[in-house]
Design an enzyme around this catalytic site. Structure first.
Site, PDB file in Angstrom:
ATOM      1  N   GLY A   8       2.350  -6.630   1.992  1.00  0.00           N
ATOM      2  CA  GLY A   8       2.462  -8.079   1.942  1.00  0.00           C
ATOM      3  C   GLY A   8       1.286  -8.683   1.193  1.00  0.00           C
ATOM      4  O   GLY A   8       0.411  -7.973   0.682  1.00  0.00           O
ATOM      5  N   SER A  11      -2.724  -7.663   1.593  1.00  0.00           N
ATOM      6  CA  SER A  11      -2.702  -6.491   2.480  1.00  0.00           C
ATOM      7  C   SER A  11      -3.655  -5.387   2.054  1.00  0.00           C
ATOM      8  O   SER A  11      -3.869  -4.440   2.802  1.00  0.00           O
ATOM      9  CB  SER A  11      -1.276  -5.932   2.565  1.00  0.00           C
ATOM     10  OG  SER A  11      -0.851  -5.478   1.293  1.00  0.00           O
ATOM     11  N   ALA A  31      -2.278  -6.272 -16.145  1.00  0.00           N
ATOM     12  CA  ALA A  31      -2.085  -7.494 -15.364  1.00  0.00           C
ATOM     13  C   ALA A  31      -0.799  -8.180 -15.796  1.00  0.00           C
ATOM     14  O   ALA A  31      -0.576  -8.388 -16.992  1.00  0.00           O
ATOM     15  CB  ALA A  31      -3.273  -8.424 -15.560  1.00  0.00           C
ATOM     16  N   HIS A  47     -10.410 -11.786  -9.252  1.00  0.00           N
ATOM     17  CA  HIS A  47      -9.902 -10.406  -9.299  1.00  0.00           C
ATOM     18  C   HIS A  47     -10.572  -9.619 -10.418  1.00  0.00           C
ATOM     19  O   HIS A  47     -10.941  -8.461 -10.239  1.00  0.00           O
ATOM     20  CB  HIS A  47      -8.379 -10.379  -9.490  1.00  0.00           C
ATOM     21  CG  HIS A  47      -7.608 -10.698  -8.253  1.00  0.00           C
ATOM     22  ND1 HIS A  47      -7.514  -9.827  -7.196  1.00  0.00           N
ATOM     23  CD2 HIS A  47      -6.890 -11.789  -7.903  1.00  0.00           C
ATOM     24  CE1 HIS A  47      -6.776 -10.365  -6.245  1.00  0.00           C
ATOM     25  NE2 HIS A  47      -6.382 -11.562  -6.652  1.00  0.00           N
TER      26      HIS A  47
END
Length: 167
Positions: A8, A11, A31, A47
């Site tokens: 999910g 997660s 990406a 990120h």
């Protein structure tokens, strides 16, 4: 080696996919997200900052097979993050989903290096309210199932804890 990391939101699936336990001449991060607003741009930047500088980033919001096809080497590792966003992009741009998914599956079957695919497990939540939402959920479930059938390893991440589903 083909691995699928499911889970999910938040997660830990991306972190798990980026964990390197072997030496590779080249490390690629593919990406699939496109910047749609300022908050998402900040999220993408976070990120990127979290990844080691060893990872070369390739942007492939729609042309995923072409992107990974350029770097199909036995001594490379590719992390694709994520198939869920890629599928959403295909739907947004009204691409032929069946044809694009078939191309990806055919390509994966002949991949030479290590390929780690990240995807959301969307079948455990509530039924989406709209027909488009239900279509997306169903397509994502089918895509995950198809990838899992040809993957060498499948892990489901729950609250950051990986559970091996297939090895």
């Amino acid at each position: 080696m083909i691995s699928l990391f499911l889970g999910g939101a938040r997660s830990g699936k991306s972190d798990r996919a980026l964990t390197i336990d072997a030496e590779y001449a080249a490390q690629y991060f593919v990406a699939t997200a496109e910047v749609t607003d300022e908050e998402f741009a900040e999220r993408i930047a976070r990120h990127q900052a979290e990844r080691s500088s060893n990872w070369q980033t390739i942007e492939a919001p729609v042309q995923l097979v072409e992107a990974i096809g350029q770097i199909n080497h036995a001594d490379s590792i590719i992390v694709v993050d994520c198939l869920t966003v890629w599928l959403g992009n295909l739907m947004h741009y009204q691409k032929d989903l069946d044809a694009e998914i078939e191309r990806l599956l055919e390509y994966i079957a002949s991949f030479k290096g290590e390929l780690r695919l990240v995807s959301n497990e969307v079948g455990l939540g509530v039924v989406p309210e709209t027909p488009m939402g239900r279509r997306f959920r169903d397509q994502q479930g089918r895509l995950n199932k198809q990838i899992a059938s040809i993957a060498d390893r499948v892990e489901l991440l729950v609250a950051g804890i990986p559970m091996v589903v297939k090895s």
